[in-house]
Write a protein that holds these residues in place. Structure first.
Motif, PDB file in Angstrom:
ATOM      1  N   VAL A   1       0.712  -1.430   0.537  1.00 27.66           N
ATOM      2  CA  VAL A   1      -0.275   0.246  -0.493  1.00 27.66           C
ATOM      3  C   VAL A   1       0.929   1.081   0.099  1.00 27.66           C
ATOM      4  O   VAL A   1       2.095   1.218   0.942  1.00 27.66           O
ATOM      5  N   SER A   2       0.480   2.242  -1.378  1.00 30.16           N
ATOM      6  CA  SER A   2       1.505   3.313  -0.891  1.00 30.16           C
ATOM      7  C   SER A   2       0.639   4.177  -1.068  1.00 30.16           C
ATOM      8  O   SER A   2      -0.062   4.343  -1.054  1.00 30.16           O
ATOM      9  N   ASN A   3       1.412   5.664  -1.160  1.00 26.98           N
ATOM     10  CA  ASN A   3       0.695   7.087  -1.335  1.00 26.98           C
ATOM     11  C   ASN A   3      -0.055   7.154   0.335  1.00 26.98           C
ATOM     12  O   ASN A   3      -1.589   7.593   0.169  1.00 26.98           O
ATOM     13  N   ILE A   4       0.270   6.449   1.631  1.00 25.36           N
ATOM     14  CA  ILE A   4      -0.320   6.964   3.120  1.00 25.36           C
ATOM     15  C   ILE A   4      -0.348   8.494   3.528  1.00 25.36           C
ATOM     16  O   ILE A   4       0.991   8.362   3.514  1.00 25.36           O
ATOM     17  N   SER A   5      -0.923   8.646   3.946  1.00 23.41           N
ATOM     18  CA  SER A   5      -1.313  10.108   4.279  1.00 23.41           C
ATOM     19  C   SER A   5      -0.483  10.198   5.219  1.00 23.41           C
ATOM     20  O   SER A   5      -0.625   8.409   6.254  1.00 23.41           O
TER      21      SER A   5
ATOM     22  N   LEU B   1      -4.938   5.957  -2.226  1.00 27.48           N
ATOM     23  CA  LEU B   1      -3.979   4.588  -2.046  1.00 27.48           C
ATOM     24  C   LEU B   1      -3.777   3.876  -3.467  1.00 27.48           C
ATOM     25  O   LEU B   1      -5.274   3.346  -4.064  1.00 27.48           O
ATOM     26  N   HIS B   2      -2.713   3.875  -3.401  1.00 28.15           N
ATOM     27  CA  HIS B   2      -2.374   2.176  -3.665  1.00 28.15           C
ATOM     28  C   HIS B   2      -2.203   1.949  -4.234  1.00 28.15           C
ATOM     29  O   HIS B   2      -0.991   1.406  -3.135  1.00 28.15           O
ATOM     30  N   ILE B   3      -2.693   0.006  -4.535  1.00 30.71           N
ATOM     31  CA  ILE B   3      -2.396  -1.286  -3.235  1.00 30.71           C
ATOM     32  C   ILE B   3      -2.241  -2.318  -4.478  1.00 30.71           C
ATOM     33  O   ILE B   3      -2.807  -2.251  -5.864  1.00 30.71           O
ATOM     34  N   THR B   4      -1.013  -2.533  -4.940  1.00 29.59           N
ATOM     35  CA  THR B   4      -0.490  -3.504  -5.529  1.00 29.59           C
ATOM     36  C   THR B   4       0.247  -4.938  -5.184  1.00 29.59           C
ATOM     37  O   THR B   4       0.135  -4.923  -3.513  1.00 29.59           O
ATOM     38  N   SER B   5       0.320  -5.560  -5.787  1.00 30.33           N
ATOM     39  CA  SER B   5       0.744  -6.832  -5.640  1.00 30.33           C
ATOM     40  C   SER B   5       1.699  -7.695  -6.240  1.00 30.33           C
ATOM     41  O   SER B   5       1.437  -7.478  -7.851  1.00 30.33           O
TER      42      SER B   5
END
Length: 251
Positions: A6-10, A69-73
């Motif tokens: 998870v990226s771009n978290i505040s 949120l950007h959620i990747t795997s």
């Protein structure tokens, strides 16, 4: 490994709030939250099951604490669901249809954009509903139908008006036999209500629309409000804290 990045978290998002958010997807093994500078964070969220990670990926593009949120795997998370009951609980969060999980988010104060709800419907259409969850719902259909309508009867086999007339009788029987103390989950209460057929259709069929998720979320929210007022107890689905209910928005 059943993990998502998870990226771009505040920078204002705490690990506790992140845990509350992703707990709707299923049991979490660990969260590794790291600072990426003055204003952003990233995290690796590891789940107990691949299906939970798949549900988390469904939420990519959502907004938490004013950041998208950007959620990747790096890997594909296959939906290896259990075909029989190997747990002390009748069902687990990861057994539930994605549309049902999306309704839980809405019912607890999170805001999901209709595109995410549509994504949930598409996942259910592609992967189907787990046998374990279907068996659980069909069991409730039979058990509650017999209590409300008589031997060999089911909720799904009767029209709404018939079930409504039997609701008072079922409630009385539950109180006498202590059934309500055992079957206290939302599904049990919802299926034994006048709109029980609609609840069953929502959870046992993959044919649904975004509006159906909103309607189920309203039923959940109404039940939770009534239950909390009368008993002060928490509901059966994953719940964010009071602060989390007011703050996070998923769009």
């Amino acid at each position: 490994m059943s993990a998502v990045t998870v990226s771009n978290i505040s920078s204002s998002t705490t690990q506790e709030k992140l845990h509350e958010f992703f707990s709707f997807c299923g049991d979490i093994k660990s969260i590794d939250l790291k600072s990426e500078g003055d204003s952003k964070q990233s995290a690796v969220v590891t789940f107990e099951k691949p299906s939970s990670a798949g549900t988390a990926l469904m939420l990519t593009g959502g907004t938490l604490d004013a950041e998208q949120l950007h959620i990747t795997s790096d890997v594909e998370h296959h939906d290896h669901r259990e075909q029989s009951h190997h747990s002390s609980s009748p069902i687990e969060q990861s057994d539930k249809p994605r549309a049902g999980i999306a309704a839980e988010y809405l019912a607890k104060g999170y805001k999901l954009h209709d595109q995410i709800l549509q994504r949930a419907i598409e996942v259910d259409n592609k992967q189907g509903i787990s046998k374990r969850f279907l068996d659980y719902m069909r069991g409730l259909d039979t058990t509650i139908g017999q209590k409300a309508l008589g031997p060999d009867q089911t909720v799904s086999g009767r029209v709404q008006s018939t079930l409504k007339s039997a609701h008072t009788r079922a409630k009385t029987i539950d109180q006498q036999q202590g059934y309500s103390k055992i079957a206290h989950e939302y599904y049990s209460k919802a299926i034994s209500s006048p709109f029980g057929k609609s609840v069953l259709d929502f959870y046992t069929s993959t044919s649904k629309q975004v509006l159906d998720i909103h309607e189920e979320a309203r039923r959940m929210a109404d039940h939770h409000a009534t239950h909390s007022t009368s008993t002060g107890a928490a509901g059966p689905v994953a719940q964010p804290s009071i602060a989390a209910q007011a703050a996070p928005t998923v769009v």
